[in-house]
Design a protein around this motif. Structure first.
Motif, short mmCIF file in Angstrom:
data_model
loop_
_atom_site.label_atom_id
_atom_site.label_comp_id
_atom_site.label_asym_id
_atom_site.label_seq_id
_atom_site.Cartn_x
_atom_site.Cartn_y
_atom_site.Cartn_z
N MET A 1 8.85 80.77 134.30
CA MET A 1 7.84 80.06 135.09
C MET A 1 7.67 78.66 134.52
O MET A 1 6.78 78.41 133.75
CB MET A 1 6.54 80.85 134.99
N ASP A 258 6.24 75.52 140.18
CA ASP A 258 5.94 76.95 140.37
C ASP A 258 4.47 77.22 140.61
O ASP A 258 4.10 78.13 141.35
CB ASP A 258 6.37 77.74 139.13
N ARG A 259 3.62 76.49 139.91
CA ARG A 259 2.18 76.75 140.03
C ARG A 259 1.48 75.42 140.20
O ARG A 259 1.88 74.41 139.61
CB ARG A 259 1.64 77.41 138.75
N ASP A 324 -3.94 78.40 141.91
CA ASP A 324 -4.99 78.83 140.98
C ASP A 324 -6.09 77.77 140.93
O ASP A 324 -5.80 76.58 141.02
CB ASP A 324 -4.45 78.92 139.55
N SER A 408 -8.62 81.56 138.32
CA SER A 408 -7.83 82.17 137.24
C SER A 408 -8.47 82.02 135.88
O SER A 408 -8.19 82.81 134.98
CB SER A 408 -6.43 81.57 137.21
N THR A 423 -6.39 85.30 134.96
CA THR A 423 -4.94 85.37 135.22
C THR A 423 -4.32 84.23 134.41
O THR A 423 -4.70 83.07 134.61
CB THR A 423 -4.64 85.09 136.72
N PRO A 424 -3.41 84.51 133.50
CA PRO A 424 -2.84 83.43 132.70
C PRO A 424 -2.13 82.40 133.59
O PRO A 424 -1.51 82.76 134.60
CB PRO A 424 -1.83 84.15 131.79
N ASP A 427 3.09 82.60 132.88
CA ASP A 427 3.44 84.02 132.72
C ASP A 427 4.19 84.24 131.41
O ASP A 427 4.81 83.34 130.90
CB ASP A 427 4.34 84.48 133.88
#
Ligand code: GDP
Ligand code: IMO
Ligand code: MG
Length: 427
Positions: A1, A258-259, A324, A408, A423-424, A427
């Protein structure tokens, strides 16, 4: 990630610096992709407070490479003052790298910033006065000076001459002042030897790093509602502060991200002029300012304070494609009997749930509130979601529902460790 973008989901000062610092301990690069020293990011490490303006938060983490991307505008005097300041405090900023395509803020643009504000009169923006707008305007007008120009004195002089040909006419007529081409050129050249070791082909290196499985955090300055395209124009800054700016401001394409993490306070603040539907002018606003320490890191101005605005949050979720949300400063709300949250706007008698795209509508927007029960317990030592009082948990769940994105992590104090992770982010 491997690639995470951190953006402000409100009008700035949400606590992006803290979020970026936390990721900095886990990633290989932290890349600043927009803005300049208009930003003020506070990071508290082991009880010690750092105020960063131009430098990415990764500068505070050994082993992480901090990068100033092409989308940033760089005031060289400020850059070296910040570096000297960190060195004096025992930090090692020598890992810093700068894209040769980043633009430089020449001293004349700080003057132009003040002149622009003066000419706007009562329509002024309340800028930070750091020369940001005029430097981005020069970039778009293709008369900007870039970091790479420092290494070719003849080209640099021609570019300064070209830019000043226009600006001196204005300064002469308004202020009876002129900038001297040689003085400006020599001033910029005086930084060249110190900048040279930091030079980086950022696009190539960052893409190769991702190919090799390295991790990158992209750190935004400013915020969604201050974005030049998507914010409350014209009361915005001059750069792309939203997630898309991470791509244009670094040379990394959108499929590599990705995030996307939006940072939002459990309430909301704004500095400078412009519409702000949930702004408070009463004792509640004063309380948020004092308890939250809501004074600008860059200019010291008191921040305008208001209740959480979920219209703004849903918009930020949309514009940035947030995966997030990080909620900060939940601790500041402790002790309130009930907490209003704006769920929609009343615009000229109509209930509106999406951010209006007209400036007039935004100026007419009145908040429609839902009220949630508060809590009395000190939450600053809470480590898990379950440690939070029931009403604080419910408040977060309501913000999550109203914002359209999972929450998160939750900030319960300024320290690195004062964060509840649900939520981290990596990952
Ligand atoms: P940025 O510009 O988005 O990085 O944010 P600023 O640094 O301008 O403003 C955020 C302020 O809130 C800083 O003083 C931070 O130290 C502080 N802060 C961040 N997270 C929290 C939190 O969860 N609780 C409290 N009390 N302060 C926080
Ligand atoms: P961080 O990164 C809050 C605001 C200014 C002004 C407008 C334009 O700490 O969240 P500019 O000097 O950029 O041309 O000013 O934008 N502004 C910010 N407000 N936080 C910031 O940065 C800001 N950077 C600029 O107050 O209203
Ligand atoms: Mg700030």
């Amino acid at each position: 990630m491997p690639a995470v973008v951190i953006v402000g989901a409100q009008w700035g000062d949400e606590g992006k610096g803290k979020a970026s610092d936390q990721l900095g301990t886990k990633v290989d690069y932290v890349v600043k992709f927009n803005g300049g020293n208009n930003a003020g990011h506070t990071v508290v490490v082991d009880g010690e407070k750092f105020a960063l303006h131009l430098l990415p938060a990764g500068i505070l983490t050994p082993n992480c490479i901090p990068v100033i991307g092409n989308g940033v505008v760089v005031d060289l005097e400020v850059l070296f003052a910040e570096i000297a300041d960190l060195e004096a405090r025992g930090m090692d900023p020598s890992r810093l790298r700068i894209s040769g395509n980043a633009h430089v803020i020449p001293s004349y643009n700080k003057k132009m910033d003040a002149v622009n504000e003066r000419m706007l009169g009562k329509r002024k923006l309340g800028t930070t006065g750091r020369g940001i707008g005029p430097t981005y305007a020069d970039k778009m007008n293709r008369i900007g000076i870039r970091i790479q120009d420092l290494f070719d004195p003849s080209i640099l002089r021609q570019k300064v001459e070209g830019a000043l040909a226009q600006k001196n006419v204005m300064l002469e007529s308004l202020l009876d002042e002129q900038f001297d081409v040689d003085a400006i050129t020599n001033d910029l050249l005086s930084y060249a030897d110190r900048v040279k070791p930091m030079l980086m082909n950022a696009t190539a290196e960052l893409n190769h790093a991702l190919d090799a499985g390295k991790m990158i955090a992209f750190e935004a300055g400013q915020a969604t509602m201050l974005d030049i395209d998507h914010g409350t124009y014209p009361f915005v800054t001059s750069s792309s502060c939203t997630a898309a700016g991470a791509c244009t401001g670094s040379g990394v394409g959108p499929r590599r991200i990705d995030r996307v993490v939006g940072v939002a306070k459990a309430y909301i603040t704004r500095v400078g002029e412009g519409p702000f539907p949930t702004e408070l002018f009463d004792a509640d606003g004063e309380r948020l300012r004092e308890v939250g320490g809501e004074y600008g890191v860059t200019t010291g101005r008191p921040r305008r304070c208001g209740w959480y605005d979920s219209v703004v949050a849903r918009y930020a979720t949309m514009v940035n494609s947030l995966t997030d949300i990080v909620i900060t400063k939940l601790d500041v709300l402790t002790g309130l009997a009930q907490i209003p949250v704006c769920v929609a706007y009343d615009i000229d008698g109509q209930r509106v749930e999406d951010m209006p795209d007209s400036q007039t509508a935004m100026h007419h927007a009145k908040p429609i509130y839902e009220y949630f029960p508060g809590w009395e317990e000190d939450i600053s030592e809470c480590k898990t979601f379950a440690d939070l009082p029931e009403n604080a948990q419910q408040y977060i769940l309501q913000l999550e529902r109203l914002s359209g994105c999972r929450i998160s992590s939750i900030g319960v104090g300024p320290g690195r460790e004062q964060t509840i992770v649900r939520t981290p982010l990596l990952d």
